[in-house]
Scaffold this motif. Structure first.
Motif: not given
Ligand SMILES: Cc1ncc(COP(=O)(O)O)c(C=O)c1O
Length: 370
Positions: A66, A85-86, A88, A157, A181, A186, A315
């Protein structure tokens, strides 16, 4: 004390140790541990074929692709994204000095609502960063038409969308770039790992320079790159896991079908159905709790599951826009994101993995139906 066996929300897909050991022996013999080694090259090729995308670059996790995509496309100013989202996703913008602009989500898919994107565009907007949440494809056509109209880049993403296809076409073909990811949790994992997908050779070359400190030769550095390289041990592990990912996805599909069949008619519980023409990967199984109809709030159900040793996961809760880094932004105001707040307050992801046993599934279902 509850003596029932703990059911975790996920469990990693592990390759057979017997098959892995000869690979390790070969890596020991070769004495080439990282920097585009033998297994790295094999995995890149195998994934390009499996995912039907010719230009893929492997990374050491799913966050660095990203960050690197934003660098590779020279994105600046403001980027429109989702709060659901997460972290990250948004952190990658922040690390590039880019201001995230949050747009509300569509309650049917939990993805960014394309109808609300245009209103968030300003003269500083340079890109859109949508997420295929739970692996459900975004409305890629609509997003692309907005991007084309305003001259914006699109970076998906696709961390959750390994192997997802719409009418036989990979979702990774959409936009300017997509990221994956391969984290242990995953559908497909390389322990930690990730990838960046682009659509031409020159861009892949630039990405490959950027993930190796910007080195374009022994003494040439073309840009301030980063270290995002995947090592040989994880690439070899990834090759083995790729052989069993289809079986794992099929097992997940069966778990999802059972969950849906049994929960669809429970008052106050909403489940997501499959989308027509989509090859889903069943990476998550979210349910959404309507407290009034169900007679219990989401948090009460979550706590009750925990008491009974069934670990769900809220989540995505809290929303990214609620974290201290982002809360002060104009677009993070809850009035701007009513749907995302409602969804974040009602979601629980149920245990989902290929090895989930029938008795465990029954225990989870009984808890929710009670
Ligand atoms: C939507 C999303 N984006 C980015 C990431 C980041 O991936 P990673 O944990 O492999 O760095 C995750 C992972 O958990 C995610 O769920």
């Amino acid at each position: 004390m509850n003596m029932e066996k703990q059911i975790t929300v996920t469990s990693p897909l592990l390759p057979s140790l017997e098959e892995f050991i000869p690979y390790l022996r070969d890596i020991w013999d070769r004495k080439w541990l990282t920097n585009n080694g033998h297994y790295h090259q094999l995995l890149e090729k195998a994934l390009a074929e499996y995912l039907k995308v010719p230009y893929i670059s492997l990374f050491t996790n799913g966050t660095l692709p990203l960050i690197t995509a934003l660098q590779a496309l020279r994105i600046t100013g403001e980027v429109i994204t989702t709060p659901y989202s997460f972290v990250a996703t948004t952190h990658s913008l922040w690390w590039n000095g880019i201001k995230p602009v949050f747009v509300d989500i569509d309650p049917e898919t939990c993805n960014i609502d394309p109808e609300k994107i245009e209103a968030a565009i300003t003269p500083k907007t340079t890109a859109i960063m949508p997420v295929h949440v739970y692996g459900k494809p975004c409305d890629m056509e609509k997003i692309q038409s907005i991007a084309d109209k305003y001259g914006l880049k699109v970076i998906y993403d696709a961390a959750h969308a390994f192997g997802v296809e719409v009418n036989g076409k990979s979702v990774l073909e959409a936009g300017d770039m997509s990221t994956l990811s391969f984290h242990a949790t995953k559908v497909y994992n390389t322990v930690e790992g990730g990838a960046l997908i682009c659509h031409d050779e020159q861009t892949k070359q630039r990405i490959d320079y950027l993930k190796n400190f910007g080195f374009a030769g022994e003494t040439t550095v073309i840009a301030p790159g980063i270290n995002g390289k995947m090592d040989e041990v994880r690439a070899a592990y990834g090759l083995l896991n790729l052989k069993q990912v289809d079986t794992a996805i099929e097992a997940r599909r069966q778990v999802a079908a059972k969950y849906r069949e049994e929960l669809r008619d429970v008052p106050g519980i909403w489940v997501m159905e499959d989308m027509p023409g989509v090859r889903h990967n069943y990476s998550y199984f979210p349910i959404f709790v309507d407290a009034e109809q169900y007679g219990m709030t989401r948090d009460e159900l979550y706590a009750r599951m925990k008491e009974r040793n069934v670990l769900g996961r809220r989540y995505f809760y809290p929303l990214i826009s609620e974290f201290s880094t982002y809360r002060g932004l104009d677009s993070a105001r809850p009035e701007n994101l009513p749907v995302a707040h409602r969804i974040a307050d009602s979601v629980i992801c149920l245990p989902m993995y290929s090895g989930l046993e029938t008795e465990e599934l029954e225990r989870i279902l009984n808890l929710i139906r009670q």
